[in-house]
Design a protein around this motif. Structure first.
Motif, PDB file in Angstrom:
ATOM      1  N   GLU A 102       0.839  -1.223   0.000  1.00 52.39           N
ATOM      2  CA  GLU A 102       0.000   0.000   0.000  1.00 52.39           C
ATOM      3  C   GLU A 102       0.857   1.249   0.000  1.00 52.39           C
ATOM      4  O   GLU A 102       0.584   2.192  -0.738  1.00 52.39           O
ATOM      5  N   TRP A 103       1.874   1.292   0.844  1.00 51.82           N
ATOM      6  CA  TRP A 103       2.769   2.471   0.899  1.00 51.82           C
ATOM      7  C   TRP A 103       3.436   2.672  -0.458  1.00 51.82           C
ATOM      8  O   TRP A 103       3.498   3.786  -0.966  1.00 51.82           O
ATOM      9  N   ARG A 104       3.935   1.590  -1.018  1.00 53.79           N
ATOM     10  CA  ARG A 104       4.681   1.668  -2.278  1.00 53.79           C
ATOM     11  C   ARG A 104       3.777   2.231  -3.378  1.00 53.79           C
ATOM     12  O   ARG A 104       4.176   3.095  -4.156  1.00 53.79           O
ATOM     13  N   ARG A 105       2.537   1.729  -3.427  1.00 56.29           N
ATOM     14  CA  ARG A 105       1.641   2.191  -4.498  1.00 56.29           C
ATOM     15  C   ARG A 105       1.197   3.628  -4.272  1.00 56.29           C
ATOM     16  O   ARG A 105       1.005   4.381  -5.229  1.00 56.29           O
ATOM     17  N   TYR A 106       1.032   4.008  -3.019  1.00 59.17           N
ATOM     18  CA  TYR A 106       0.717   5.423  -2.733  1.00 59.17           C
ATOM     19  C   TYR A 106       1.866   6.319  -3.222  1.00 59.17           C
ATOM     20  O   TYR A 106       1.638   7.331  -3.893  1.00 59.17           O
ATOM     21  N   GLN A 147       1.924   6.582  -6.963  1.00 59.66           N
ATOM     22  CA  GLN A 147       0.902   7.472  -7.518  1.00 59.66           C
ATOM     23  C   GLN A 147       1.236   8.938  -7.314  1.00 59.66           C
ATOM     24  O   GLN A 147       0.672   9.802  -7.969  1.00 59.66           O
ATOM     25  N   ASN A 148       2.133   9.211  -6.372  1.00 62.39           N
ATOM     26  CA  ASN A 148       2.424  10.603  -5.999  1.00 62.39           C
ATOM     27  C   ASN A 148       3.913  10.914  -6.093  1.00 62.39           C
ATOM     28  O   ASN A 148       4.555  11.269  -5.098  1.00 62.39           O
ATOM     29  N   PRO A 149       4.478  10.773  -7.290  1.00 63.06           N
ATOM     30  CA  PRO A 149       5.928  10.963  -7.428  1.00 63.06           C
ATOM     31  C   PRO A 149       6.321  12.437  -7.306  1.00 63.06           C
ATOM     32  O   PRO A 149       5.577  13.319  -7.713  1.00 63.06           O
ATOM     33  N   GLU A 150       7.492  12.657  -6.718  1.00 67.35           N
ATOM     34  CA  GLU A 150       8.047  14.007  -6.622  1.00 67.35           C
ATOM     35  C   GLU A 150       9.509  13.963  -7.055  1.00 67.35           C
ATOM     36  O   GLU A 150      10.156  12.924  -6.953  1.00 67.35           O
ATOM     37  N   LEU A 151      10.008  15.112  -7.509  1.00 63.95           N
ATOM     38  CA  LEU A 151      11.344  15.153  -8.097  1.00 63.95           C
ATOM     39  C   LEU A 151      12.378  15.799  -7.172  1.00 63.95           C
ATOM     40  O   LEU A 151      12.029  16.605  -6.311  1.00 63.95           O
ATOM     41  N   ASP A 152      13.602  15.481  -7.413  1.00 64.89           N
ATOM     42  CA  ASP A 152      14.829  16.026  -6.810  1.00 64.89           C
ATOM     43  C   ASP A 152      14.672  16.350  -5.312  1.00 64.89           C
ATOM     44  O   ASP A 152      14.452  15.456  -4.516  1.00 64.89           O
ATOM     45  N   ILE A 180       0.526  12.289 -11.384  1.00 71.01           N
ATOM     46  CA  ILE A 180       1.132  13.596 -11.650  1.00 71.01           C
ATOM     47  C   ILE A 180       1.791  13.543 -13.033  1.00 71.01           C
ATOM     48  O   ILE A 180       2.810  12.867 -13.214  1.00 71.01           O
ATOM     49  N   PRO A 181       1.178  14.224 -14.007  1.00 67.97           N
ATOM     50  CA  PRO A 181       1.674  14.117 -15.385  1.00 67.97           C
ATOM     51  C   PRO A 181       3.153  14.519 -15.491  1.00 67.97           C
ATOM     52  O   PRO A 181       3.570  15.518 -14.906  1.00 67.97           O
ATOM     53  N   GLY A 182       3.915  13.712 -16.214  1.00 65.05           N
ATOM     54  CA  GLY A 182       5.322  14.050 -16.452  1.00 65.05           C
ATOM     55  C   GLY A 182       6.257  13.671 -15.321  1.00 65.05           C
ATOM     56  O   GLY A 182       7.457  13.914 -15.402  1.00 65.05           O
ATOM     57  N   LYS A 183       5.726  13.071 -14.267  1.00 64.79           N
ATOM     58  CA  LYS A 183       6.591  12.590 -13.181  1.00 64.79           C
ATOM     59  C   LYS A 183       6.274  11.119 -12.931  1.00 64.79           C
ATOM     60  O   LYS A 183       5.112  10.721 -12.964  1.00 64.79           O
ATOM     61  N   MET A 184       7.316  10.360 -12.639  1.00 67.53           N
ATOM     62  CA  MET A 184       7.120   8.921 -12.522  1.00 67.53           C
ATOM     63  C   MET A 184       8.218   8.283 -11.671  1.00 67.53           C
ATOM     64  O   MET A 184       9.389   8.640 -11.808  1.00 67.53           O
ATOM     65  N   HIS A 185       7.832   7.333 -10.846  1.00 71.56           N
ATOM     66  CA  HIS A 185       8.831   6.528 -10.136  1.00 71.56           C
ATOM     67  C   HIS A 185       9.324   5.445 -11.098  1.00 71.56           C
ATOM     68  O   HIS A 185       8.852   4.312 -11.074  1.00 71.56           O
ATOM     69  N   ALA A 186      10.290   5.816 -11.933  1.00 73.54           N
ATOM     70  CA  ALA A 186      10.792   4.901 -12.961  1.00 73.54           C
ATOM     71  C   ALA A 186      12.101   4.241 -12.572  1.00 73.54           C
ATOM     72  O   ALA A 186      12.701   3.538 -13.370  1.00 73.54           O
ATOM     73  N   CYS A 187      12.555   4.483 -11.331  1.00 75.16           N
ATOM     74  CA  CYS A 187      13.791   3.829 -10.890  1.00 75.16           C
ATOM     75  C   CYS A 187      13.537   2.980  -9.643  1.00 75.16           C
ATOM     76  O   CYS A 187      14.453   2.415  -9.080  1.00 75.16           O
ATOM     77  N   GLY A 188      12.256   2.922  -9.230  1.00 76.12           N
ATOM     78  CA  GLY A 188      11.919   2.052  -8.100  1.00 76.12           C
ATOM     79  C   GLY A 188      12.250   2.632  -6.734  1.00 76.12           C
ATOM     80  O   GLY A 188      12.254   1.917  -5.735  1.00 76.12           O
ATOM     81  N   HIS A 189      12.493   3.941  -6.666  1.00 71.75           N
ATOM     82  CA  HIS A 189      12.804   4.525  -5.358  1.00 71.75           C
ATOM     83  C   HIS A 189      11.574   4.516  -4.447  1.00 71.75           C
ATOM     84  O   HIS A 189      11.714   4.579  -3.223  1.00 71.75           O
ATOM     85  N   ASP A 190      10.368   4.399  -5.062  1.00 67.06           N
ATOM     86  CA  ASP A 190       9.159   4.173  -4.256  1.00 67.06           C
ATOM     87  C   ASP A 190       9.279   2.846  -3.499  1.00 67.06           C
ATOM     88  O   ASP A 190       8.966   2.761  -2.308  1.00 67.06           O
ATOM     89  N   GLY A 191       9.781   1.831  -4.202  1.00 64.88           N
ATOM     90  CA  GLY A 191       9.991   0.522  -3.578  1.00 64.88           C
ATOM     91  C   GLY A 191      11.085   0.565  -2.523  1.00 64.88           C
ATOM     92  O   GLY A 191      10.954  -0.047  -1.454  1.00 64.88           O
ATOM     93  N   HIS A 192      12.168   1.284  -2.822  1.00 67.23           N
ATOM     94  CA  HIS A 192      13.265   1.379  -1.847  1.00 67.23           C
ATOM     95  C   HIS A 192      12.763   2.028  -0.554  1.00 67.23           C
ATOM     96  O   HIS A 192      13.090   1.584   0.549  1.00 67.23           O
TER      97      HIS A 192
END
Ligand SMILES: [Zn+2]
Ligand SMILES: [Zn+2]
Length: 389
Positions: free
Chosen positions: A16-20, A23-28, A96-108
């Motif tokens: 649940e945490w990972r998917r939240y 869904q809510n990626p943020e940058l830098d 959030i358009p144009g932002k994505m957890h594409a390196c798996g840091h949500d999982g980390h």
């Protein structure tokens, strides 16, 4: 010896945490929502030593063991996403358009939270564990790992060893990979400006054509790798930017070349810095052009220390068995800013299998939630190995 099944109980919550987070990626460094989420979770686990605002949105939290006095070890997770439009088609895709957890840091982040919850309730270790949640792994300098080190977290939290983990698409779920010594390459970047003399494209003899000279320099740089570097050693020089005139009939007065250098040894970084300049200037001068040069060291080699590597291998083997831990994984020439933490403290960085997903930084990538109990279990085993009560 407890198997990964012990950590299944936190898997659904961690999912649940990972998917939240996904869904809510943020940058830098702009990880305000992410950092709030992490800090609230840590507090809810009964952890009361939580320092927020480290390197802007980073967090370090301390869990004291109940096994007596001992050192502190640091466990690090990165939290930032990438400026990519997601195409995973998962129900928990980025909102959030144009932002994505594409390196798996949500999982980390979710794995370290899962470990935090487990460790805060068992506390079956001596000394303490410093949970390091880092911003801005994916950015140009100064990146989050460097800034957290510069802000003194190693001294302030008494951290004696530090450990990191990254998911690896293509490696099976439940497998780990590590090696002693360099595991990820350094990243340096360079800029060259070849200054000739512009003119009409029909009268090259009246100009000094920096385009032709730049072409020779680019070939010359590859010769540094093929002819001047020990073939057993690893050096990558990639020219990635080239900027010349904007018209068919103009010879420009200068050409800009830029690129990146990857290697596994500081000596080869020195070599590249010295020899790229020498080759470019030599070629340029031979044809009457001047060359300006800038070389910037971005990320050092991620260097695993022997003792930390052995501890990591022991912890992973205790979790999944010897056959599932590759202790001599192939080195990657991609750079990782955990390198800065390993420059200041001994420790090790390990890869965890993400199964047959798209590669990291790909729009179809998604962290594999099946990896969560393995990552959580690894962190717990590592703490109970390094800080055995
Ligand atoms: Zn990445
Ligand atoms: Zn990453």
């Amino acid at each position: 010896m407890r198997s990964v099944e012990t950590f299944r109980d936190v898997q659904s919550e961690a999912t649940e945490w990972r998917r939240y987070l996904h869904q809510n990626p943020e940058l830098d460094y702009q990880l305000h929502n992410t950092a709030t989420f992490v800090a609230e979770k840590l507090a809810s686990f009964g952890i009361n030593h939580i320092e927020t605002g480290v390197a802007e949105t980073g967090i370090v939290a301390l869990i004291q063991g109940e096994g007596g006095d001992g050192p502190a070890i640091g466990l690090r997770a990165d939290m930032d996403a990438l400026p990519i439009v997601e195409a995973s088609n998962k129900p928990w895709s980025s909102q959030i358009p144009g932002k994505m957890h594409a390196c798996g840091h949500d999982g980390h982040t979710a794995m370290l939270l899962g470990a935090a919850k487990h460790l805060a309730s068992t506390r079956n270790f001596k000394g303490s564990v410093a949970l390091i949640f880092q911003p801005a792994e994916e950015v140009e300098l100064p990146s989050g790992g460097l800034r957290m080190v510069q802000e003194g977290i190693m001294d302030r939290f008494g951290i004696s060893q530090v450990f990191g983990m990254h998911n690896m698409p293509g490696m099976e779920i439940g497998k780990f990979g590590i090696c002693d010594g360099p595991i990820m390459g350094s990243q340096d970047d360079f800029d060259l400006i070849v200054k000739g003399r512009g003119g009409h494209a029909a009268s090259p003899h009246r100009a000094i054509d920096p385009v032709v000279i730049a072409a020779q320099i680019i070939i010359g740089l590859q010769t540094l790798v093929s002819r001047k570097t020990d073939p057993i050693e690893s050096l990558v020089i990639s020219v990635t930017k080239l900027n010349a005139a904007q018209a068919y009939n103009i010879i420009p007065d200068h050409v800009e070349i830029a690129g990146t250098v990857r290697t596994l040894s500081p000596d080869l970084q020195d070599f590249a810095e010295r020899e790229i300049l020498a080759a470019a200037q030599g070629i340029g001068r031979g044809f009457g052009a001047d060359v300006e040069f800038k070389y910037r060291r971005s990320v050092p080699v991620t260097f695993n220390h022997t003792e930390g590597t052995n501890l990591a291998i022991t912890a992973a083997r205790n979790l999944v068995g010897p056959a599932s831990v590759d202790d001599n994984i192939r080195v990657s020439m991609e750079a990782e800013d955990f390198a800065y933490m390993l420059e200041t403290r001994p420790g090790a960085y390990i890869m965890i299998g993400n199964g047959p997903t798209a590669g990291v930084h790909h729009p179809a990538y998604d962290f594999n939630d099946e990896a969560l109990p393995y990552g959580i279990g690894y962190w717990v085993k590592l703490v109970e190995t390094v800080l055995a009560a």
